[in-house]
Write an enzyme that holds these catalytic residues in place. Structure first.
Site, PDB file in Angstrom:
ATOM      1  N   SER A 179       0.800  -1.223   0.000  1.00 22.67           N
ATOM      2  CA  SER A 179       0.000   0.000   0.000  1.00 22.67           C
ATOM      3  C   SER A 179       0.833   1.273   0.000  1.00 22.67           C
ATOM      4  O   SER A 179       0.346   2.310  -0.421  1.00 22.67           O
ATOM      5  CB  SER A 179      -0.969  -0.003   1.177  1.00 22.67           C
ATOM      6  OG  SER A 179      -0.309  -0.320   2.379  1.00 22.67           O
ATOM      7  N   HIS A 207      -5.279  -3.433  -2.804  1.00 24.70           N
ATOM      8  CA  HIS A 207      -4.904  -2.501  -3.876  1.00 24.70           C
ATOM      9  C   HIS A 207      -4.723  -3.196  -5.216  1.00 24.70           C
ATOM     10  O   HIS A 207      -4.318  -2.565  -6.190  1.00 24.70           O
ATOM     11  CB  HIS A 207      -3.611  -1.770  -3.505  1.00 24.70           C
ATOM     12  CG  HIS A 207      -3.731  -0.984  -2.249  1.00 24.70           C
ATOM     13  ND1 HIS A 207      -4.303   0.271  -2.193  1.00 24.70           N
ATOM     14  CD2 HIS A 207      -3.392  -1.287  -0.974  1.00 24.70           C
ATOM     15  CE1 HIS A 207      -4.296   0.701  -0.957  1.00 24.70           C
ATOM     16  NE2 HIS A 207      -3.743  -0.215  -0.189  1.00 24.70           N
ATOM     17  N   LYS A 239     -11.833   0.614  -1.984  1.00 25.94           N
ATOM     18  CA  LYS A 239     -10.796   1.203  -2.846  1.00 25.94           C
ATOM     19  C   LYS A 239     -11.277   1.188  -4.297  1.00 25.94           C
ATOM     20  O   LYS A 239     -12.150   1.969  -4.635  1.00 25.94           O
ATOM     21  CB  LYS A 239      -9.479   0.489  -2.584  1.00 25.94           C
ATOM     22  CG  LYS A 239      -8.989   0.910  -1.186  1.00 25.94           C
ATOM     23  CD  LYS A 239      -7.877   0.128  -0.599  1.00 25.94           C
ATOM     24  CE  LYS A 239      -7.549   0.721   0.780  1.00 25.94           C
ATOM     25  NZ  LYS A 239      -7.041  -0.240   1.724  1.00 25.94           N
TER      26      LYS A 239
HETATM   27  C1  LIG Z   1      -7.033  -0.415   3.152  1.00 27.43           C
HETATM   28  C2  LIG Z   1      -6.400  -1.710   3.471  1.00 27.43           C
HETATM   29  C3  LIG Z   1      -6.971  -2.581   4.397  1.00 27.43           C
HETATM   30  C4  LIG Z   1      -8.162  -2.195   5.237  1.00 27.43           C
HETATM   31  O1  LIG Z   1      -9.321  -2.153   4.476  1.00 27.43           O
HETATM   32  P1  LIG Z   1     -10.534  -1.265   4.996  1.00 27.43           P
HETATM   33  O2  LIG Z   1     -11.699  -1.795   4.240  1.00 27.43           O
HETATM   34  O3  LIG Z   1     -10.191   0.143   4.670  1.00 27.43           O
HETATM   35  O4  LIG Z   1     -10.634  -1.505   6.462  1.00 27.43           O
HETATM   36  C5  LIG Z   1      -6.395  -3.810   4.580  1.00 27.43           C
HETATM   37  N1  LIG Z   1      -5.278  -4.168   3.902  1.00 27.43           N
HETATM   38  C6  LIG Z   1      -4.689  -3.344   3.024  1.00 27.43           C
HETATM   39  C7  LIG Z   1      -3.447  -3.780   2.306  1.00 27.43           C
HETATM   40  C8  LIG Z   1      -5.223  -2.078   2.794  1.00 27.43           C
HETATM   41  O5  LIG Z   1      -4.629  -1.250   1.961  1.00 27.43           O
END
Ligand SMILES: *Cc1c(COP(=O)(O)O)cnc(C)c1O
Length: 387
Positions: A179, A207, A239
């Protein structure tokens, strides 16, 4: 020391080290153009809405229709009375899209990771994680009570050396796309190491889904990994899908097991059913691919222009929507972020502990919704503020 002293000391320390985190209030947001609380209009290069679906009219229409059908809230947890036909249809569509037997919705990705890892392993088991894994995977490891090791970033050789023989079950967890760096995990090597040691591989593809692979199936599809190679595939819906929530996809027994054992699944209110309807509309755009083609054209344009405009070594090596620019110093990263904001661009400065000390960076994220002129103007502003 009293709580008051502890709190004051922590805040003062963070201020002194340019590490105090603060929120920025957005008063209007069409997905790319943001209006900040002080009235400034800026172009956002900081969200994870990679396909522009968070403001897509089809998704919004499905959300509205979903509210008309289901109301605004689900009213209860999935195992009580909160599991609607909308949730169920979304789970089936996600499973079909990924070519896995079943999928299970969670309310957030954070909870999906906590619930899945703590359900699969416990005291007496082992967990191996990439050093740069998302905080939710690290927290999940702590919650599980398993013995916990972090291997060098994207280094299957280091993982192999650490695996050896051990008691109990072994889980290997990795981000599919990292990320803060945007690079893709070496999944085939990790899967081979897992299989050689009778371990399971879990991929957090927050991602990767929507961005990589055939029909946007993510980093596992990009690398040709099936359910046997990566039995646990987690993806988030906040996302590239532009809504909220998360899923875990795998075989039918895994999903039935998680329904029994994953406490952050069991003891929380189901996502609003209307949101599941909105996400079904997102999924059809994710599968379709037109928005992904636009995203990748934007990524290619940004990388080409950035390589010309900025000193070598600044643009990190990333094929995904996450395009970090390495700064190093915390205060300089913050100052560059502020200068870009003055120029009309919102780009997040990322500092430790989110990234290792000495690697503060500007994290540019690209979207299918960005226009070519917006990207060109960002590059021109970056070139100005960098010198
Ligand atoms: C954003 C993210 C999460 C958490 O997801 P949410 O739905 O925002 O709680 C978990 N793992 C990774 C790699 C992320 O980028």
């Amino acid at each position: 020391m009293s709580f008051g002293d502890r709190i004051q000391r922590e805040l003062a320390e963070r201020r002194a080290n340019d590490l105090l985190r603060a929120r920025r209030t957005v008063v209007a947001n069409d997905g790319v153009q943001l209006t900040l609380a002080d009235g400034r209009q800026v172009v956002g290069f900081a969200s994870n809405d990679y396909l522009g679906l968070a403001n897509h009219p089809d998704v919004a229409a499905a959300f509205r229709l979903g509210i008309a059908t289901w109301g605004s809230g689900s009213g209860a947890a999935h195992l009580v009375s909160g599991h609607s036909a909308a949730h169920h249809a979304l789970e089936e569509e996600v499973a079909d899209w990924l070519g896995r037997e079943r999928a299970l919705l969670f309310s957030t990705g954070y909870m999906a990771n906590l619930g899945t890892i703590a359900a699969l392993i416990g005291r007496g088991d082992r967990l191996f994680q990439d050093r740069l894994n998302h905080a939710s995977l690290l927290d999940a490891g702590l919650l599980s009570g398993a013995r916990h090791q972090r291997y060098a970033h994207a280094d299957a050789g280091d993982l192999e050396r650490r695996l050896g023989d051990g008691e109990g079950e072994t889980l290997i967890a990795t981000d599919g796309v990292f990320s803060m760096d945007g690079d893709i995990a070496p999944l085939p090597d990790l899967a081979r190491a897992a299989q050689a040691h009778g371990a399971w591989l879990m991929v957090d593809d927050a991602h990767g889904v929507g961005v990589l692979g055939e029909q946007g199936r993510g980093s596992c599809d990009h690398h040709g990994l099936n359910t046997q190679a990566a039995p646990v595939l987690m993806g988030t819906l906040g996302k590239a899908f532009g809504t909220a929530g998360a899923f875990v996809a795998g075989d039918a027994d895994l999903i039935d097991y998680l329904i029994q054992r994953a406490r952050p699944y069991i003891y929380t209110t189901a996502l609003p059913a209307a949101l599941a309807e909105a996400t079904r509309a997102s999924l059809s755009h994710v599968r379709d691919g037109a928005l992904r083609t636009r995203l990748h054209a934007n990524i290619a344009r940004f990388r080409r222009l950035c390589a010309q405009a900025l000193p070598t070594g600044v643009l990190m090596d990333s094929p995904t929507a996450i395009q970090p620019l390495l700064v190093g110093d915390n205060a300089r990263a913050l100052a560059l972020g502020e200068a870009l904001l003055d120029a009309g661009f919102l780009v997040t400065a990322i500092r430790p502990p989110t990234v290792p000390a000495g690697t503060a960076r500007l994290r540019v994220t690209l979207s299918a919704a960005h226009t070519e002129p917006q990207i060109d103007q960002l590059i021109a502003a970056l070139e100005r503020v960098w010198s």
